[in-house]
Design a protein around this motif. Structure first.
Motif, PDB file in Angstrom:
ATOM      1  N   ASP A   5      19.691   5.685  32.721  1.00  0.00           N
ATOM      2  CA  ASP A   5      19.188   6.266  31.471  1.00  0.00           C
ATOM      3  C   ASP A   5      18.119   7.322  31.750  1.00  0.00           C
ATOM      4  N   ARG A   6      17.193   7.004  32.632  1.00  0.00           N
ATOM      5  CA  ARG A   6      16.115   7.956  32.942  1.00  0.00           C
ATOM      6  C   ARG A   6      16.678   9.214  33.594  1.00  0.00           C
ATOM      7  N   LYS A   7      17.635   9.056  34.500  1.00  0.00           N
ATOM      8  CA  LYS A   7      18.251  10.235  35.133  1.00  0.00           C
ATOM      9  C   LYS A   7      19.028  11.055  34.111  1.00  0.00           C
ATOM     10  N   LEU A   8      19.704  10.366  33.201  1.00  0.00           N
ATOM     11  CA  LEU A   8      20.444  11.052  32.148  1.00  0.00           C
ATOM     12  C   LEU A   8      19.498  11.865  31.267  1.00  0.00           C
ATOM     13  N   LEU A   9      18.378  11.279  30.874  1.00  0.00           N
ATOM     14  CA  LEU A   9      17.394  12.011  30.061  1.00  0.00           C
ATOM     15  C   LEU A   9      16.849  13.221  30.809  1.00  0.00           C
ATOM     16  N   ALA A  10      16.602  13.062  32.100  1.00  0.00           N
ATOM     17  CA  ALA A  10      16.107  14.193  32.891  1.00  0.00           C
ATOM     18  C   ALA A  10      17.138  15.320  32.930  1.00  0.00           C
ATOM     19  N   LEU A  11      18.408  14.973  33.104  1.00  0.00           N
ATOM     20  CA  LEU A  11      19.464  15.999  33.112  1.00  0.00           C
ATOM     21  C   LEU A  11      19.570  16.687  31.754  1.00  0.00           C
ATOM     22  N   LEU A  12      19.455  15.921  30.694  1.00  0.00           N
ATOM     23  CA  LEU A  12      19.539  16.507  29.352  1.00  0.00           C
ATOM     24  C   LEU A  12      18.333  17.379  29.043  1.00  0.00           C
ATOM     25  N   ARG A  13      17.171  17.037  29.607  1.00  0.00           N
ATOM     26  CA  ARG A  13      15.993  17.901  29.422  1.00  0.00           C
ATOM     27  C   ARG A  13      16.231  19.261  30.074  1.00  0.00           C
ATOM     28  N   LYS A  14      16.878  19.249  31.237  1.00  0.00           N
ATOM     29  CA  LYS A  14      17.163  20.508  31.936  1.00  0.00           C
ATOM     30  C   LYS A  14      18.209  21.323  31.200  1.00  0.00           C
ATOM     31  N   LEU A  77       3.782   0.570  33.259  1.00  0.00           N
ATOM     32  CA  LEU A  77       5.209   0.878  33.404  1.00  0.00           C
ATOM     33  C   LEU A  77       5.881   1.083  32.053  1.00  0.00           C
ATOM     34  N   ALA A  78       5.536   0.268  31.070  1.00  0.00           N
ATOM     35  CA  ALA A  78       6.125   0.409  29.731  1.00  0.00           C
ATOM     36  C   ALA A  78       5.731   1.741  29.098  1.00  0.00           C
ATOM     37  N   VAL A  79       4.471   2.126  29.260  1.00  0.00           N
ATOM     38  CA  VAL A  79       4.006   3.406  28.697  1.00  0.00           C
ATOM     39  C   VAL A  79       4.700   4.566  29.411  1.00  0.00           C
ATOM     40  N   ILE A  80       4.805   4.496  30.732  1.00  0.00           N
ATOM     41  CA  ILE A  80       5.482   5.559  31.485  1.00  0.00           C
ATOM     42  C   ILE A  80       6.926   5.697  31.011  1.00  0.00           C
ATOM     43  N   GLN A  81       7.629   4.577  30.846  1.00  0.00           N
ATOM     44  CA  GLN A  81       9.021   4.634  30.379  1.00  0.00           C
ATOM     45  C   GLN A  81       9.108   5.266  28.994  1.00  0.00           C
ATOM     46  N   ALA A  82       8.209   4.884  28.119  1.00  0.00           N
ATOM     47  CA  ALA A  82       8.225   5.442  26.763  1.00  0.00           C
ATOM     48  C   ALA A  82       7.951   6.944  26.783  1.00  0.00           C
ATOM     49  N   LEU A  83       6.986   7.368  27.596  1.00  0.00           N
ATOM     50  CA  LEU A  83       6.656   8.793  27.678  1.00  0.00           C
ATOM     51  C   LEU A  83       7.801   9.598  28.280  1.00  0.00           C
ATOM     52  N   ARG A  84       8.472   9.036  29.276  1.00  0.00           N
ATOM     53  CA  ARG A  84       9.617   9.737  29.889  1.00  0.00           C
ATOM     54  C   ARG A  84      10.747   9.958  28.889  1.00  0.00           C
ATOM     55  N   GLY A  85      10.793   9.126  27.860  1.00  0.00           N
ATOM     56  CA  GLY A  85      11.830   9.276  26.850  1.00  0.00           C
ATOM     57  C   GLY A  85      11.539  10.331  25.811  1.00  0.00           C
ATOM     58  N   LEU A  86      10.339  10.903  25.826  1.00  0.00           N
ATOM     59  CA  LEU A  86       9.987  11.943  24.848  1.00  0.00           C
ATOM     60  C   LEU A  86      10.358  13.313  25.403  1.00  0.00           C
ATOM     61  N   PRO A  87      11.227  14.038  24.734  1.00  0.00           N
ATOM     62  CA  PRO A  87      11.626  15.347  25.253  1.00  0.00           C
ATOM     63  C   PRO A  87      10.479  16.341  25.326  1.00  0.00           C
ATOM     64  N   GLU A  88       9.437  16.145  24.532  1.00  0.00           N
ATOM     65  CA  GLU A  88       8.298  17.067  24.551  1.00  0.00           C
ATOM     66  C   GLU A  88       7.403  16.863  25.771  1.00  0.00           C
ATOM     67  N   VAL A  89       7.540  15.741  26.453  1.00  0.00           N
ATOM     68  CA  VAL A  89       6.754  15.486  27.663  1.00  0.00           C
ATOM     69  C   VAL A  89       7.496  16.125  28.832  1.00  0.00           C
ATOM     70  N   HIS A  90       6.977  17.256  29.293  1.00  0.00           N
ATOM     71  CA  HIS A  90       7.649  18.014  30.349  1.00  0.00           C
ATOM     72  C   HIS A  90       7.280  17.551  31.738  1.00  0.00           C
ATOM     73  N   ALA A 107       5.655  21.571  22.579  1.00  0.00           N
ATOM     74  CA  ALA A 107       6.239  21.346  21.255  1.00  0.00           C
ATOM     75  C   ALA A 107       6.567  22.692  20.616  1.00  0.00           C
ATOM     76  N   ASP A 108       7.512  22.662  19.707  1.00  0.00           N
ATOM     77  CA  ASP A 108       7.962  23.894  19.058  1.00  0.00           C
ATOM     78  C   ASP A 108       6.917  24.489  18.125  1.00  0.00           C
ATOM     79  N   ASN A 109       6.068  23.640  17.552  1.00  0.00           N
ATOM     80  CA  ASN A 109       5.068  24.106  16.592  1.00  0.00           C
ATOM     81  C   ASN A 109       4.007  23.025  16.431  1.00  0.00           C
ATOM     82  N   LEU A 110       2.996  23.303  15.636  1.00  0.00           N
ATOM     83  CA  LEU A 110       1.897  22.357  15.457  1.00  0.00           C
ATOM     84  C   LEU A 110       2.336  21.062  14.761  1.00  0.00           C
TER      85      LEU A 110
END
Length: 138
Positions: A5-14, A77-90, A107-110
């Motif tokens: 899942d984490r690798k998939l999210l990383a690929l989708l971010r790219k 670890l739980a916080v890191i996993q949650a943050l990795r799931g946010l597309p705005e966290v680059h 982020a796209d805007n304020l």
């Protein structure tokens, strides 16, 4: 969320437009597995949607920031996993000193930025944060 899942999210971010076949090949899983995981991540709210991102130079409304985060107890670890799931966290960094993590947020805007900020601050395990907007890149 597991490693795939984490690798998939990383690929989708790219490349949010990557084909299921290309994602499956990169992850060494079947196309159906990728499709099922994307559907589950979307249903569970990990994937909030798909959008086009433009470079900051082309988008005067884009917001970039650095957020320092303090974590309580054994929730790192739980916080890191949650943050990795946010597309705005680059990018996400561990650090020493007063802060446990540093997150680079785009982020796209304020309005979107404030939504992300509130979401991170409400995460179980996040005890304190401090955020600085990035103004000019030199």
């Amino acid at each position: 969320m597991d490693t795939i899942d984490r690798k998939l999210l990383a690929l989708l971010r790219k490349d949010g437009r990557a084909s299921l076949s290309a994602l499956a090949q990169a992850l060494a899983v079947s196309r159906g597995t990728v499709q099922n995981r994307i559907e589950r991540l979307t249903r569970d709210g990990v994937i909030a949607g798909f959008s086009v991102r433009v470079t900051q130079a082309d988008d005067p409304h884009a917001v970039r920031a650095v957020m320092m985060i303090e974590i309580t107890g054994q929730k790192t670890l739980a916080v890191i996993q949650a943050l990795r799931g946010l597309p705005e966290v680059h990018a996400l960094h561990t650090t020493n000193g007063a802060w446990d993590l540093v997150a680079e947020i785009h982020a796209d805007n304020l309005v979107e930025f404030e939504r992300v900020l509130r979401g991170v601050r409400a995460m179980d395990g996040v005890s304190k944060s401090e955020t600085s907007l990035l103004l000019t890149t030199l």
